[in-house]
Design a protein around this motif. Sequence first.
Motif, short mmCIF file in Angstrom:
data_model
loop_
_atom_site.label_atom_id
_atom_site.label_comp_id
_atom_site.label_asym_id
_atom_site.label_seq_id
_atom_site.Cartn_x
_atom_site.Cartn_y
_atom_site.Cartn_z
N THR A 99 0.84 -1.21 0.00
CA THR A 99 0.00 0.00 0.00
C THR A 99 0.87 1.26 0.00
O THR A 99 0.62 2.20 -0.77
N GLU A 100 1.91 1.27 0.85
CA GLU A 100 2.77 2.46 0.91
C GLU A 100 3.59 2.62 -0.35
O GLU A 100 3.79 3.73 -0.86
N GLN A 101 4.08 1.50 -0.91
CA GLN A 101 4.84 1.58 -2.15
C GLN A 101 3.97 2.08 -3.30
O GLN A 101 4.42 2.89 -4.12
N GLN A 102 2.71 1.62 -3.36
CA GLN A 102 1.81 2.08 -4.42
C GLN A 102 1.50 3.56 -4.26
O GLN A 102 1.44 4.30 -5.25
N ARG A 103 1.32 4.00 -3.00
CA ARG A 103 1.09 5.43 -2.78
C ARG A 103 2.29 6.25 -3.25
O ARG A 103 2.13 7.28 -3.92
N ALA A 104 3.51 5.79 -2.90
CA ALA A 104 4.71 6.51 -3.32
C ALA A 104 4.81 6.53 -4.85
O ALA A 104 5.13 7.58 -5.44
N ASP A 113 2.36 6.40 -7.05
CA ASP A 113 1.35 7.30 -7.62
C ASP A 113 1.74 8.76 -7.41
O ASP A 113 1.52 9.61 -8.29
N GLU A 114 2.35 9.06 -6.25
CA GLU A 114 2.76 10.44 -5.99
C GLU A 114 3.92 10.85 -6.90
O GLU A 114 4.01 12.00 -7.33
N VAL A 121 8.51 12.95 -2.36
CA VAL A 121 7.67 11.83 -1.94
C VAL A 121 8.38 11.12 -0.79
O VAL A 121 9.59 10.87 -0.87
#
Length: 829
Positions: A297-302, A304-305, A473
């Motif tokens: 989840t955190e890797q995907q957020r990073a 996308d940012e 990010v």
Amino acid sequence: MYAQILLPLAVGTTFTYTVPPELAARVKPGVRVVVQFGARRYYTGIVTALSNTPPEGAGQLKAVSDVADNTPVVLPAQLKLWQWISSYYMCTQGEVMKAALPSGLKLESETTLLRNDDYVPSAEEPLTPIEADICRVLSADKGYNILAIEKALGQRALMRPIRHLMQLGAVVVRESMTHSFKPRTEAYVRLAPALFTEVALHLTLDALQRAPAQHALFVNYLDMAGVTAAVKLGNAQMLKPVTRHDLCHAPNAATALAALKKRGVLEVYAVETSRLRPSVAERAGQDAPMLDKPLSTEQQRAHDEIVAAFATKEVCLLHGVTSSGKTEVYTQLIKETLARGEQVLYLVPEIALTTQLTSRLERVFGTQMGVYHSKFPDAERVEMWQRQLTPEAFPLVVGVRSSLFLPFRRLGLVIVDEEHETSYKQQDPAPRYHARDTAIVMAHQLGAKVLLGTATPAIETYHNALSGKYGLVRMAHRYGGVELPEIVVEDVKELRRKRLMKSPFSPRLATEVRKAIEGGGQAILFQNRRGYAPVLECKACGWTPRCTRCDVSLTYHQRLGKLVCHYCGAQYSVPTQCPACGGTEMRDMGYGTEKIEDEAAKAFPDARMERMDLDTTRSRTAYERIIHRFASGDTNLLIGTQMVTKGLDFDRVQVVGVLNADQMLGQPDFRAYERAYQMMSQVAGRAGRRGSRGLVVVQTKQADNPIIDYVRRSDYEAMYRQQLAERQAFGYPPFSRIISIYLKHRNDAVVDHAARHLAALLRPHFADGMLGPDRPVVARVQMQYIRKIMLKVPLQFTPTSVRRTLLAARDVVHGFDVYKSVTIYFDVE
């Protein structure tokens, strides 16, 4: 036609040559040409521009002697980047060219050549008489330059046949041989053309009945090559290639093959195979892809940012703690870039890091990935360069700073991993460029994006990100919920006062390392100084041996049995008697990695240890062996210099020991505290990357130093704020640009007067922003005395105006006869 030629020389301009009519069709910008420079020297230069009118004031111009290429080997974008590097870092374009091109692409009269005795001429391309003569003159162990070959043969203009011999692999540049390089060829076996009929085959088989081994080998070859079917159809193209290795696996097969060659039945010929990652295809399918898995989840957020930041900015900083999974984010971005048909350059600071990273990335990208760095032999770098100019170019290139110079036609993304690392800055020789900053400029020129990744950003980079110049990010947590390591500070001064520390390891560190090893884990000990002891000292009077060529004390290397200067490389015998007092007792002071290794053997007798420093990693295979053995668990204690801090990923490391934090804190450099924090935090990040929480023990005599406290709390933000306030108060980057000016000469008085003269010329322009001239910490290297002037250049000064001022002042100093031989160069940023 007139051509502007760039030569690999430290001269400030290109040179004009005429183009003979017979060569005019082949001469174009970016191709290599052979030109005469001076009375007898020949160089391979790059055509930068063409014109139909001679330059103003041109006298008698020399003609281009030969054209080395049919198509350009240097692209217009590369020439543009070379020009920027030359201008910004204040060196010549010839120096940039010399650094950029592999040696095999810039053949010159002084190039040292050797004969390659492993080369096997092929029947399709036999050597010409002049090429055979050149091979006869050359030796396999003694190098000859081109002038010597011309003199021996009584002929001139041998560049073309020599270049062809290099392409064949019959001749190699000495640099290649010093890396134990031999052109990669494979021996194949084929049927003699005269036997390609049914009648001839039957007669041959009958004739071989009396030689059973030869008969068996020949029958085996006929089966492997599919000769019978090919002969029946009369189609030689149907013959399958058979390697000598596959044919000669049986005992005595080599002897039988030699006999069949002598009879004229079979022929052996050589085929050169690609040197570029020959095992990628074999290994690409092995093991489960470590990085080819869904992002957390955190890797995907990073991710996308980062994509969102790239929509408005050319550069983005990914600030992720150690083991947060930045590489997986990079991998996803690489996939998306390649899917768009664009290329990716993945920069890493150290060759050691490429070793581990490439084995992970190739499981995802396989043969799409190429690797480029200076430990590769020159011929391999030449082949890599030439491949990048073709449609078969690697879409993903992983490499160190020199890979910036490779030709890219469709660059879409540049990843600068561990962007804070000092290894990205070239020191000597020129160009003294910074790969991170150069990558940003190159990407801007090519319309690509740049992703900077690190757990400990450079102060200037983080400042640019916070000010909005770069995207920012953050990844604040380790992958899989693993906690950051516990960091314990051991006060060495207090432990020694209480006489609790009788070795380089504090009681806590020794206990934890022993516990980790006994429990099946691993440990890393970081000591940022190689050799056995930094100083040897006479016990009676305190005399220390120093280098006769440099102003530094000599480091004792016990394995070598010598004293070594780490600046010029000179080696000295260990003195048996003090020349000052006649004393015979010499003691070693301090600890290098060799001595730590000896002490660790006593403290941890059950450990399977290995040392990783410059002395043990002279070749690329040495890096690979050490890292592979530690990663596989064959060794469980790794002792090393800063090489062990640079992004290496090991599963079982439970304990990391920083043996001497004070050495990093005491450097005479305004960046010392920043770099000490980065180095300690990075090496600490090697601990506890999988499973249980790791432990880091930092040994220091300055336990109350704020930097030590920031490391203990893993508080980058506090370190950044404190350092930024100091930089602002004293006018250091990012609030100014730093340019260091170095002057060198064999006479101390001459260089001192030249430095004072140069400073007087510059002081009106830079006023209080100029420091010096003074003697640097090491004021003499290789018999050259040194003076240094540091300029803190205000940001409102344009690089062009600063360059003009500095070069004009240098030219004035060089205008005096007494200072003409003084070396003056600039080190920017």
